[in-house]
Design a protein around this motif. Structure first.
Motif, PDB file in Angstrom:
ATOM      1  N   HIS A   2      82.910 -59.076 -67.800  1.00  0.00           N
ATOM      2  CA  HIS A   2      82.884 -57.779 -68.475  1.00  0.00           C
ATOM      3  C   HIS A   2      82.406 -56.660 -67.557  1.00  0.00           C
ATOM      4  CE1 HIS A   2      83.885 -59.699 -72.221  1.00  0.00           C
ATOM      5  NE2 HIS A   2      82.956 -60.596 -71.988  1.00  0.00           N
ATOM      6  N   THR A   3      82.588 -56.838 -66.262  1.00  0.00           N
ATOM      7  CA  THR A   3      82.279 -55.784 -65.302  1.00  0.00           C
ATOM      8  C   THR A   3      83.590 -55.274 -64.725  1.00  0.00           C
ATOM      9  OG1 THR A   3      82.123 -57.324 -63.438  1.00  0.00           O
ATOM     10  CG2 THR A   3      80.089 -56.884 -64.677  1.00  0.00           C
ATOM     11  N   ALA A  44     105.829 -61.297 -72.674  1.00  0.00           N
ATOM     12  CA  ALA A  44     105.200 -60.482 -73.724  1.00  0.00           C
ATOM     13  C   ALA A  44     103.696 -60.731 -73.770  1.00  0.00           C
ATOM     14  CB  ALA A  44     105.838 -60.777 -75.076  1.00  0.00           C
ATOM     15  N   ALA A  45     103.288 -61.982 -73.651  1.00  0.00           N
ATOM     16  CA  ALA A  45     101.862 -62.320 -73.648  1.00  0.00           C
ATOM     17  C   ALA A  45     101.178 -61.724 -72.425  1.00  0.00           C
ATOM     18  CB  ALA A  45     101.689 -63.826 -73.679  1.00  0.00           C
ATOM     19  N   LEU A  46     101.850 -61.773 -71.291  1.00  0.00           N
ATOM     20  CA  LEU A  46     101.299 -61.213 -70.056  1.00  0.00           C
ATOM     21  C   LEU A  46     101.115 -59.701 -70.172  1.00  0.00           C
ATOM     22  CD1 LEU A  46     100.827 -62.279 -67.009  1.00  0.00           C
ATOM     23  CD2 LEU A  46     102.916 -61.032 -66.586  1.00  0.00           C
ATOM     24  N   ILE A  47     102.082 -59.026 -70.725  1.00  0.00           N
ATOM     25  CA  ILE A  47     102.004 -57.570 -70.895  1.00  0.00           C
ATOM     26  C   ILE A  47     100.878 -57.209 -71.859  1.00  0.00           C
ATOM     27  CG2 ILE A  47     103.235 -55.583 -71.860  1.00  0.00           C
ATOM     28  CD1 ILE A  47     105.820 -56.905 -70.705  1.00  0.00           C
ATOM     29  N   MET A  87      95.335 -55.155 -72.710  1.00  0.00           N
ATOM     30  CA  MET A  87      93.979 -55.318 -73.241  1.00  0.00           C
ATOM     31  C   MET A  87      92.936 -55.190 -72.130  1.00  0.00           C
ATOM     32  SD  MET A  87      94.730 -58.356 -76.000  1.00  0.00           S
ATOM     33  CE  MET A  87      93.017 -58.703 -76.292  1.00  0.00           C
ATOM     34  N   LEU A  88      93.222 -55.765 -70.964  1.00  0.00           N
ATOM     35  CA  LEU A  88      92.298 -55.650 -69.835  1.00  0.00           C
ATOM     36  C   LEU A  88      92.154 -54.204 -69.385  1.00  0.00           C
ATOM     37  CD1 LEU A  88      93.368 -58.758 -67.738  1.00  0.00           C
ATOM     38  CD2 LEU A  88      91.145 -58.403 -68.819  1.00  0.00           C
ATOM     39  N   LEU A 106      88.879 -51.818 -69.299  1.00  0.00           N
ATOM     40  CA  LEU A 106      88.469 -51.074 -68.095  1.00  0.00           C
ATOM     41  C   LEU A 106      88.242 -49.602 -68.419  1.00  0.00           C
ATOM     42  CD1 LEU A 106      90.624 -52.411 -65.140  1.00  0.00           C
ATOM     43  CD2 LEU A 106      88.152 -52.119 -65.159  1.00  0.00           C
ATOM     44  N   LYS A 107      89.130 -49.039 -69.210  1.00  0.00           N
ATOM     45  CA  LYS A 107      88.992 -47.629 -69.588  1.00  0.00           C
ATOM     46  C   LYS A 107      87.722 -47.425 -70.402  1.00  0.00           C
ATOM     47  CE  LYS A 107      91.320 -43.864 -72.041  1.00  0.00           C
ATOM     48  NZ  LYS A 107      90.087 -43.361 -72.588  1.00  0.00           N
ATOM     49  N   GLN A 108      87.434 -48.346 -71.309  1.00  0.00           N
ATOM     50  CA  GLN A 108      86.230 -48.225 -72.121  1.00  0.00           C
ATOM     51  C   GLN A 108      84.975 -48.332 -71.266  1.00  0.00           C
ATOM     52  OE1 GLN A 108      86.800 -51.250 -75.100  1.00  0.00           O
ATOM     53  NE2 GLN A 108      87.982 -49.897 -76.428  1.00  0.00           N
TER      54      GLN A 108
END
Length: 79
Positions: free
Chosen positions: A12-13, A55-58, A63-64, A68-70
């Protein structure tokens, strides 16, 4: 803090999330190979499987990147 706890926190870094995005990119190479193989063999089932993996990869990458933005929004020094 134990080494195991530090390793779990690394996910989570920012560096941990960027590492996850990079690893996901390597998964894209495998999916492209599967799609090409399926097209070459005219194997519809293999093509559907590869597209589902894509689709799962995208979704996972999105989500990652959101996480990162958050993390960036929470950082006082970044603005």
């Amino acid at each position: 803090m134990s080494t195991v706890a530090k390793a779990k926190g690394f996910k989570h870094t920012k560096p941990g999330l960027w590492l996850s995005v990079g690893t996901t990119a390597f998964g894209a190479v495998s999916i492209v190979k599967d799609i090409r193989r399926a097209n070459g063999e005219h194997d519809t089932l293999r093509l559907i499987n590869a597209l589902a993996g894509a689709a799962a990869l995208i979704t996972g990458t999105a989500m990652l990147l959101r996480e990162l933005k958050q993390l960036g929004d929470d950082d006082v020094l970044l603005g």
